[in-house]
Write an enzyme that holds these catalytic residues in place. Sequence first.
Site, PDB file in Angstrom:
ATOM      1  N   HIS A 189       0.845  -1.176   0.000  1.00  0.00           N
ATOM      2  CA  HIS A 189       0.000   0.000   0.000  1.00  0.00           C
ATOM      3  C   HIS A 189       0.889   1.238   0.000  1.00  0.00           C
ATOM      4  O   HIS A 189       1.947   1.264   0.636  1.00  0.00           O
ATOM      5  CB  HIS A 189      -0.914   0.003   1.230  1.00  0.00           C
ATOM      6  CG  HIS A 189      -2.033  -0.983   1.136  1.00  0.00           C
ATOM      7  ND1 HIS A 189      -1.928  -2.260   1.616  1.00  0.00           N
ATOM      8  CD2 HIS A 189      -3.271  -0.871   0.593  1.00  0.00           C
ATOM      9  CE1 HIS A 189      -3.062  -2.906   1.389  1.00  0.00           C
ATOM     10  NE2 HIS A 189      -3.891  -2.087   0.769  1.00  0.00           N
TER      11      HIS A 189
ATOM     12  N   GLU B 291       0.768   4.176   1.418  1.00  0.00           N
ATOM     13  CA  GLU B 291       1.100   4.814   2.693  1.00  0.00           C
ATOM     14  C   GLU B 291       2.097   3.987   3.503  1.00  0.00           C
ATOM     15  O   GLU B 291       2.935   4.522   4.224  1.00  0.00           O
ATOM     16  CB  GLU B 291      -0.157   5.131   3.514  1.00  0.00           C
ATOM     17  CG  GLU B 291      -0.948   3.934   3.977  1.00  0.00           C
ATOM     18  CD  GLU B 291      -1.958   3.406   2.973  1.00  0.00           C
ATOM     19  OE1 GLU B 291      -2.841   2.642   3.401  1.00  0.00           O
ATOM     20  OE2 GLU B 291      -1.883   3.747   1.775  1.00  0.00           O
TER      21      GLU B 291
ATOM     22  N   ARG C 235       7.727   3.438   5.291  1.00  0.00           N
ATOM     23  CA  ARG C 235       8.986   2.690   5.335  1.00  0.00           C
ATOM     24  C   ARG C 235      10.151   3.543   4.841  1.00  0.00           C
ATOM     25  O   ARG C 235      11.233   3.528   5.419  1.00  0.00           O
ATOM     26  CB  ARG C 235       8.882   1.420   4.502  1.00  0.00           C
ATOM     27  CG  ARG C 235       8.042   0.362   5.148  1.00  0.00           C
ATOM     28  CD  ARG C 235       7.958  -0.866   4.280  1.00  0.00           C
ATOM     29  NE  ARG C 235       7.167  -1.877   4.952  1.00  0.00           N
ATOM     30  CZ  ARG C 235       6.876  -3.042   4.435  1.00  0.00           C
ATOM     31  NH1 ARG C 235       7.303  -3.365   3.228  1.00  0.00           N
ATOM     32  NH2 ARG C 235       6.152  -3.906   5.107  1.00  0.00           N
TER      33      ARG C 235
END
Length: 153
Positions: A88, A90, A95
Amino acid sequence: MASVTAESVVEATLKSYAALPKHGKPSVRDNGVPEWTILASISLTLPDACSSTATNGTQVVPISIGTGVKVLPAARLPPLGDTVHDCHAEVLARRGFVRWLLDQATRVARGEEHAGLVLWDAETKRFSLAPGVQAWLYVSALPVGVAQHVLSC
């Protein structure tokens, strides 16, 4: 410090995304159907003291940008765990931001050149963002799950 608007964060994110190479970006398929993806970013807002190129007292700097819309099914996960499972946008942006923070903290700890946005407080023995620096999350669509958990470290 001038107030930052959501529009200025979106504008900086879209400008950074547009500057990236075309490879991997959505396009129009042979059958005329346009592809799409979700775009997310984590940006820092820098007050005048942190930047010589600030406009209206504040500069918005996208630190991490991610695109994506899926999670690998359990059946496709490799046994060594060497594949990103949650793609995903976001999650990928978070990360990248965590990686950037760790890199900056490492540089500060080693006394190496760094952006000056991450500081070490010897008294509390903690790293923090420099005074006046704020982190902003932008996602082009509603995130999956509860948004408050996206940035918890």
